[in-house]
Write an enzyme that holds these catalytic residues in place. Structure first.
Site, PDB file in Angstrom:
ATOM      1  N   GLY A  69       0.813  -1.202   0.000  1.00  0.00           N
ATOM      2  CA  GLY A  69       0.000   0.000   0.000  1.00  0.00           C
ATOM      3  C   GLY A  69       0.850   1.256   0.000  1.00  0.00           C
ATOM      4  N   CYS A 320       4.711   7.733  24.429  1.00  0.00           N
ATOM      5  CA  CYS A 320       5.528   6.976  25.374  1.00  0.00           C
ATOM      6  C   CYS A 320       5.761   5.559  24.882  1.00  0.00           C
ATOM      7  CB  CYS A 320       4.852   6.946  26.729  1.00  0.00           C
ATOM      8  SG  CYS A 320       4.203   8.528  27.258  1.00  0.00           S
TER       9      CYS A 320
END
Length: 462
Positions: A69, A320
């Site tokens: 893709g 994070c």
């Protein structure tokens, strides 16, 4: 073990597996050759192209298969820009496009082109009228995803396509996340997608270019796939991709309704079960199988590891994580909380029992991570008569520590007083304002810090 990351890669559909195995025996020859084995391979390739084109809503001769893709997106953008270079060098994209689009835009800008980024609202959707104002006489191409890969929000593609058509600008749609659920509405010009998102094998993408769109393939010339995807076709994978696309489309209506009900349950129950959570993305105009939420005072990487220990495979756009120290560009563009971010994307066939167990496990996992980080308990902040201003030094400390330290001391200043957080973590620019909105405090703004990093100023109003 429940797999809840279909937005990254859906499990191989049974029809894809059957088609792949069958075509390994029948489709190994060169489809460009005229002998018997080549003709057989050509028949399989043509049939796959017709099936995929029907699902996309284009002519078979407008569609080519690519190695991924991402390659489809890159080939579509570069070819359309090159084909319209006499018009101008302008490229218009939304701020929440997939990284494949944004990386192509960066390269275009580095080569001297211009890139206009259209902002989104807190739901993650562009405003079609705002998008239209970004189009001008020098715009060569516009790009808009059909639905967001991180939060599931569907974009107003039909309205934007109409505006692009009126401006004489082709629109490329990245339909990777939505194509398995249905065709993309609107008068788009180019479309890209990826088979592993709908249960086909990895390594197959598709690119549709409507007739009449000026398009100049870039790179060395090649005889295969209309010169738009050079190299020998992976015919077994292509056949499996087309077969699975047809299969998932046949199941889409019923499965979408069932999964939407499960996602609605997650959207409703998570804020009830876990304090200080923000569910992001449009609650209605969205993909049926995807929900994203962010948890205050949580280390996203640890949260994902703990959920994995409990048997759940989920992903995150959190700042994070080990792969990045900056917030997800999607969450940043939306202006929503990024820390402790969890994306749940249910594959077809997910049983309700798995969702129920996830909801049972999640509160304890989040509470455990917060406890280890020393996060404050969710409670009202009592009045204070202390100093009118405090400074919190969080330099060198990563998400979610700056926000945790802010939450710990906000009660130490009186109403009207300020807390200044010194931080050099890029996530703080997003998460501190998001914390203020969630906790009813005023985000004053940011200013340079003499000690390095940035000083983020918060005023207590509640």
């Amino acid at each position: 073990m429940p797999y809840f990351d279909a937005a990254s890669a859906a499990p191989l559909h049974p029809v894809a597996r059957q088609a792949l195995l069958a075509s390994l025996d029948e489709g190994w020859a060169d489809p460009a050759r005229l002998y018997r084995e080549g003709r057989r391979a050509r028949l399989l390739l043509d049939a796959a192209r017709e099936a995929a084109a029907e699902a996309v809503g284009c002519r078979p001769d407008e569609l080519v298969f690519t190695p991924s893709g991402t390659r489809a997106v890159h080939a579509g953008i570069s070819g359309a820009l090159a084909g319209r270079r006499r018009v101008g060098t302008g490229l218009v994209v939304s701020a929440v496009e997939h990284s494949s689009v944004l990386h192509a835009a960066e390269r275009h800008a580095a080569a001297g082109g211009t890139v206009t980024e259209v902002p989104v609202g807190r739901s993650g959707a562009v405003d079609a009228e705002v998008f239209a104002t970004a189009l001008d006489a020098g715009t060569a191409l516009a790009c808009l995803q059909s639905a967001n890969h991180e939060v599931g929000t569907e974009q107003p593609v039909a309205e934007v396509a109409e505006a692009c058509r009126a401006a004489g600008v082709p629109l490329l749609v990245d339909a990777a996340q939505s194509l398995g659920w249905g065709p993309v509405e609107g008068d788009w010009s180019l479309l890209a997608a990826s088979a592993h998102k709908w249960g086909g094998p990895a390594g197959v993408g598709l690119l549709a270019v409507r007739k009449g769109v000026r398009f100049a393939p870039q790179g060395p010339a090649d005889e295969r796939e209309s010169g738009r995807a050079p190299g020998f076709e992976n015919l077994p994978a292509i056949v499996a991709a087309a077969a699975s696309l047809r299969a998932v489309r046949a199941e889409a209506a019923a499965e979408a309704a069932r999964l939407r009900g499960l996602v609605d349950r997650i959207r409703a129950r998570v804020p009830e079960l876990v304090p200080d959570v923000e569910v992001v993305g449009d609650p209605v105009t969205r993909l049926p199988h995807l929900v994203t939420f962010s948890c205050l005072y949580v280390d996203g990487e640890t949260l994902l590891h703990e959920l994995d220990r409990e048997g759940f495979s989920v992903s995150s756009g959190s700042s994070c994580t080990s792969s990045t120290l900056t917030p997800s560009h999607v969450l940043r563009a939306m202006g929503v909380l990024s820390e402790g971010n969890v994306r749940v994307s249910l594959p077809a066939g997910t049983p309700a029992e798995d969702v129920d167990r996830f909801l049972d496990v999640l509160p304890g996992v989040v509470a455990g991570v917060r406890e280890r980080l020393g996060a404050p308990a969710a409670q009202a902040v009592a009045p204070a008569a202390g100093a009118g201003a405090l400074v919190v030094d969080a330099l060198g400390r990563r998400c979610p520590i700056p926000v945790i330290e802010l939450a710990k001391v906000i009660g130490d200043v009186p109403v009207g007083g300020t807390v200044t957080v010194l931080a050099d973590d890029a996530a703080a620019r997003l998460d501190i304002p998001a914390w203020c909105e969630m906790r009813g405090q005023e985000y004053v703004g940011e200013e340079p810090s003499e000690r390095g990093g940035v000083a983020y100023v918060v005023r207590r109003v509640a």
